[in-house]
Design a protein around this motif. Structure first.
Motif, PDB file in Angstrom:
ATOM      1  N   UNK A   1       0.829  -1.203   0.000  1.00  0.00           N
ATOM      2  CA  UNK A   1       0.000   0.000   0.000  1.00  0.00           C
ATOM      3  C   UNK A   1       0.865   1.255   0.000  1.00  0.00           C
ATOM      4  N   UNK A   2       1.910   1.278   0.802  1.00  0.00           N
ATOM      5  CA  UNK A   2       2.800   2.435   0.791  1.00  0.00           C
ATOM      6  C   UNK A   2       3.459   2.604  -0.577  1.00  0.00           C
ATOM      7  N   UNK A   3       3.856   1.487  -1.176  1.00  0.00           N
ATOM      8  CA  UNK A   3       4.489   1.512  -2.496  1.00  0.00           C
ATOM      9  C   UNK A   3       3.519   2.063  -3.545  1.00  0.00           C
ATOM     10  N   UNK A   4       2.285   1.545  -3.522  1.00  0.00           N
ATOM     11  CA  UNK A   4       1.288   1.992  -4.490  1.00  0.00           C
ATOM     12  C   UNK A   4       0.871   3.430  -4.294  1.00  0.00           C
ATOM     13  N   UNK A   5       0.750   3.848  -3.037  1.00  0.00           N
ATOM     14  CA  UNK A   5       0.380   5.235  -2.757  1.00  0.00           C
ATOM     15  C   UNK A   5       1.479   6.193  -3.197  1.00  0.00           C
ATOM     16  N   UNK A   6       2.708   5.887  -2.809  1.00  0.00           N
ATOM     17  CA  UNK A   6       3.810   6.800  -3.104  1.00  0.00           C
ATOM     18  C   UNK A   6       4.162   6.821  -4.588  1.00  0.00           C
ATOM     19  N   UNK A   7       3.787   5.782  -5.328  1.00  0.00           N
ATOM     20  CA  UNK A   7       3.973   5.778  -6.777  1.00  0.00           C
ATOM     21  C   UNK A   7       2.816   6.453  -7.512  1.00  0.00           C
ATOM     22  N   UNK A   8       1.771   6.839  -6.772  1.00  0.00           N
ATOM     23  CA  UNK A   8       0.619   7.480  -7.406  1.00  0.00           C
ATOM     24  C   UNK A   8      -0.318   6.512  -8.081  1.00  0.00           C
ATOM     25  N   UNK A   9      -0.218   5.216  -7.744  1.00  0.00           N
ATOM     26  CA  UNK A   9      -1.061   4.205  -8.393  1.00  0.00           C
ATOM     27  C   UNK A   9      -2.412   4.046  -7.708  1.00  0.00           C
ATOM     28  N   UNK A  10      -2.454   4.228  -6.411  1.00  0.00           N
ATOM     29  CA  UNK A  10      -3.704   4.086  -5.657  1.00  0.00           C
ATOM     30  C   UNK A  10      -4.327   5.461  -5.536  1.00  0.00           C
TER      31      UNK A  10
ATOM     32  N   UNK B   1      -7.762  -7.510 -15.782  1.00  0.00           N
ATOM     33  CA  UNK B   1      -8.954  -7.110 -16.528  1.00  0.00           C
ATOM     34  C   UNK B   1      -9.910  -6.302 -15.653  1.00  0.00           C
ATOM     35  N   UNK B   2     -10.047  -6.707 -14.388  1.00  0.00           N
ATOM     36  CA  UNK B   2     -10.916  -5.978 -13.460  1.00  0.00           C
ATOM     37  C   UNK B   2     -10.386  -4.564 -13.215  1.00  0.00           C
ATOM     38  N   UNK B   3      -9.066  -4.437 -13.137  1.00  0.00           N
ATOM     39  CA  UNK B   3      -8.468  -3.114 -12.931  1.00  0.00           C
ATOM     40  C   UNK B   3      -8.790  -2.188 -14.099  1.00  0.00           C
ATOM     41  N   UNK B   4      -8.703  -2.708 -15.318  1.00  0.00           N
ATOM     42  CA  UNK B   4      -9.030  -1.902 -16.504  1.00  0.00           C
ATOM     43  C   UNK B   4     -10.515  -1.546 -16.499  1.00  0.00           C
ATOM     44  N   UNK B   5     -11.344  -2.538 -16.187  1.00  0.00           N
ATOM     45  CA  UNK B   5     -12.793  -2.353 -16.216  1.00  0.00           C
ATOM     46  C   UNK B   5     -13.272  -1.318 -15.199  1.00  0.00           C
ATOM     47  N   UNK B   6     -12.652  -1.297 -14.020  1.00  0.00           N
ATOM     48  CA  UNK B   6     -13.105  -0.431 -12.929  1.00  0.00           C
ATOM     49  C   UNK B   6     -12.312   0.867 -12.817  1.00  0.00           C
ATOM     50  N   UNK B   7     -11.199   0.962 -13.548  1.00  0.00           N
ATOM     51  CA  UNK B   7     -10.318   2.111 -13.391  1.00  0.00           C
ATOM     52  C   UNK B   7      -9.508   2.053 -12.115  1.00  0.00           C
ATOM     53  N   UNK B   8      -9.398   0.864 -11.548  1.00  0.00           N
ATOM     54  CA  UNK B   8      -8.678   0.683 -10.293  1.00  0.00           C
ATOM     55  C   UNK B   8      -7.222   0.316 -10.498  1.00  0.00           C
ATOM     56  N   UNK B   9      -6.588  -0.139  -9.416  1.00  0.00           N
ATOM     57  CA  UNK B   9      -5.169  -0.509  -9.438  1.00  0.00           C
ATOM     58  C   UNK B   9      -5.016  -1.980  -9.077  1.00  0.00           C
ATOM     59  N   UNK B  10      -4.398  -2.740  -9.973  1.00  0.00           N
ATOM     60  CA  UNK B  10      -4.058  -4.142  -9.700  1.00  0.00           C
ATOM     61  C   UNK B  10      -2.763  -4.147  -8.889  1.00  0.00           C
TER      62      UNK B  10
ATOM     63  N   UNK C   1       8.768  -3.935  -2.835  1.00  0.00           N
ATOM     64  CA  UNK C   1       8.031  -2.982  -2.010  1.00  0.00           C
ATOM     65  C   UNK C   1       8.581  -2.906  -0.586  1.00  0.00           C
ATOM     66  N   UNK C   2       9.231  -3.983  -0.127  1.00  0.00           N
ATOM     67  CA  UNK C   2       9.785  -4.027   1.227  1.00  0.00           C
ATOM     68  C   UNK C   2      11.260  -3.617   1.206  1.00  0.00           C
ATOM     69  N   UNK C   3      11.653  -2.817   2.175  1.00  0.00           N
ATOM     70  CA  UNK C   3      13.053  -2.407   2.292  1.00  0.00           C
ATOM     71  C   UNK C   3      13.844  -3.550   2.923  1.00  0.00           C
ATOM     72  N   UNK C   4      14.588  -4.286   2.109  1.00  0.00           N
ATOM     73  CA  UNK C   4      15.293  -5.476   2.608  1.00  0.00           C
ATOM     74  C   UNK C   4      16.552  -5.123   3.392  1.00  0.00           C
ATOM     75  N   UNK C   5      16.960  -3.864   3.379  1.00  0.00           N
ATOM     76  CA  UNK C   5      18.152  -3.480   4.139  1.00  0.00           C
ATOM     77  C   UNK C   5      17.868  -3.324   5.627  1.00  0.00           C
ATOM     78  N   UNK C   6      16.616  -3.227   5.983  1.00  0.00           N
ATOM     79  CA  UNK C   6      16.282  -3.055   7.392  1.00  0.00           C
ATOM     80  C   UNK C   6      14.929  -2.416   7.554  1.00  0.00           C
TER      81      UNK C   6
END
Length: 380
Positions: free
Chosen positions: A71-80, A147-156, A166-171
């Motif tokens: 969610x943080x990744x999608x939000x900060x990328x402007x996808x959600x 397909x649902x993402x395209x149909x609804x205008x949402x984010x897959x 998406x996870x910071x593997x360094x810590x």
């Protein structure tokens, strides 16, 4: 030539975004770390076996960490975006956790999942405000979600692609850093082995990368269930490996080599029969009084085999594996003798193997390890 000035900023959206990120980060701030439990082994072995109990997260599973990161990744990328649905292909636990975060920030959520997903997971998704979209063939989940993402205008969300990035593997208090911090005062603070199971592959990638980054000597083993292609793809170095049917162990095992599975980062793989996974998770309840899901059993079986190898070699040290989610989600499956009979699974020989190990230190599986394939993956 006139100056071109394109402004994509919008005060309402930016204010919504800041509030959404704050809410997700606040959830992390409210959450205490998960416990590291000790599995009882004979003292004279000089080996300690631990289980990182991820079932204590607010949504009850390891996937709470992943969903927060996604969610943080999608939000900060402007996808959600506000008002638009988040869609995920998931066999259950990730969808439960993502439904929780979608509700937290006020966006709709749709889970695309196999029709065979446990009733309790479906209930939890709907409890958190999500909607379930069922498919009969798990291999179609990806295309249906897109397909649902395209149909609804949402984010897959696409956990199978983005879990490892998406996870910071360094810590940043990821699961690996948490394990090492909790092990700091134990008699063997640097684990000899950490055993993970793979659904997306994101957890094993995070742990393995952290181990290499921090220059630890710990080895990483990934346990794979039946009806999953990860083991074959890893042993044969085949990125195109596939499996023709879905995994009976919910949450792990995949029909294709997922982008988030990072084969080169890990040291070993084991292929675990589904009956062994169930026997191990039932043995866990006898040992510590806790029910857990089938994926926990897959990892525990592999961890116990590693313990047996250490006993046979006269080595001391520690082994860590995970409690991925609670067993109350699977009372109609892994704790149901009727379901086992329906699936043709006989757990008794595997239960006897575990009992013999814990009483004598010997691992004698009478050829059962090779009923699916060679469980002793090469050490790289």
């Amino acid at each position: 030539m006139p100056t071109l000035d394109v402004d994509h900023s919008d005060d309402a959206y930016r204010n919504w975004l800041k509030e959404a990120v704050r809410k997700v980060q606040a959830d992390a701030n409210r959450s205490a770390d998960t416990h590291l439990l000790l599995f009882p082994l004979p003292e004279q072995w000089g080996i300690d076996l631990y289980l990182k109990d991820e079932s204590t997260h607010p949504t009850g599973s390891l996937k709470h960490r992943l969903a927060r990161s996604l969610f943080l990744y999608g939000l900060c990328n402007g996808w959600i975006r506000p008002g638009r649905p988040v869609i995920e292909a998931s066999s259950g636990s990730t969808a439960v956790s993502e439904a929780y975060f979608a509700k937290l920030i006020g966006v709709p959520f749709i889970a695309v999942m196999p029709r065979t997903t446990s009733a309790e997971k479906i209930r939890l998704i709907e409890f958190h405000g999500g909607r379930c979209h069922f498919v009969d063939d798990s291999r179609t989940m990806y295309a249906e979600s897109a397909a649902l993402a395209v149909e609804t205008g949402g984010h897959y969300m696409d956990q199978f692609t983005y879990a490892e990035r998406a996870t910071d593997w360094r810590g940043n208090n990821n699961i690996a850093e948490s394990i090492y911090q909790q092990m700091r005062l134990e008699r063997y603070p640097e684990p000899t082995w950490i055993v993970a199971t793979a659904g997306t592959g994101g957890t094993s990638a995070t742990i393995a990368r952290y181990v290499h980054y921090m220059q630890h000597d710990t080895r990483i083993c990934v346990a794979d269930p039946e009806n999953s292609c990860f083991f074959d793809g890893w042993t044969k170095n085949d990125a195109e490996a596939t499996s023709d049917c879905g995994s009976r162990i919910e949450g792990i095992g995949r029909p294709r080599m997922e982008p988030s599975f990072v084969p080169g980062a890990i040291d070993r793989m084991m292929k675990v029969p589904d009956a062994a996974s169930v026997a191990a998770v039932r043995a866990l309840e006898q040992a510590i009084g806790r029910k857990a899901g089938g994926s926990t059993g897959t990892g525990l079986w592999s961890a116990l085999r590693i313990v047996a190898e250490m006993v046979a070699a006269g080595r001391t040290g520690s082994v860590v594996t995970l409690i991925c989610d609670p067993g109350d989600r699977y009372l109609d499956k892994y704790y149901s003798d009727a379901w086992l009979a329906e699936q043709g699974l006989d757990v008794r020989p595997y239960a006897q193997t575990i009992e013999r190990l814990l009483s004598t230190g010997e691992w004698r599986c009478q050829g059962l390890d090779r009923a699916v394939s060679d469980t002793g993956g090469p050490v790289r």
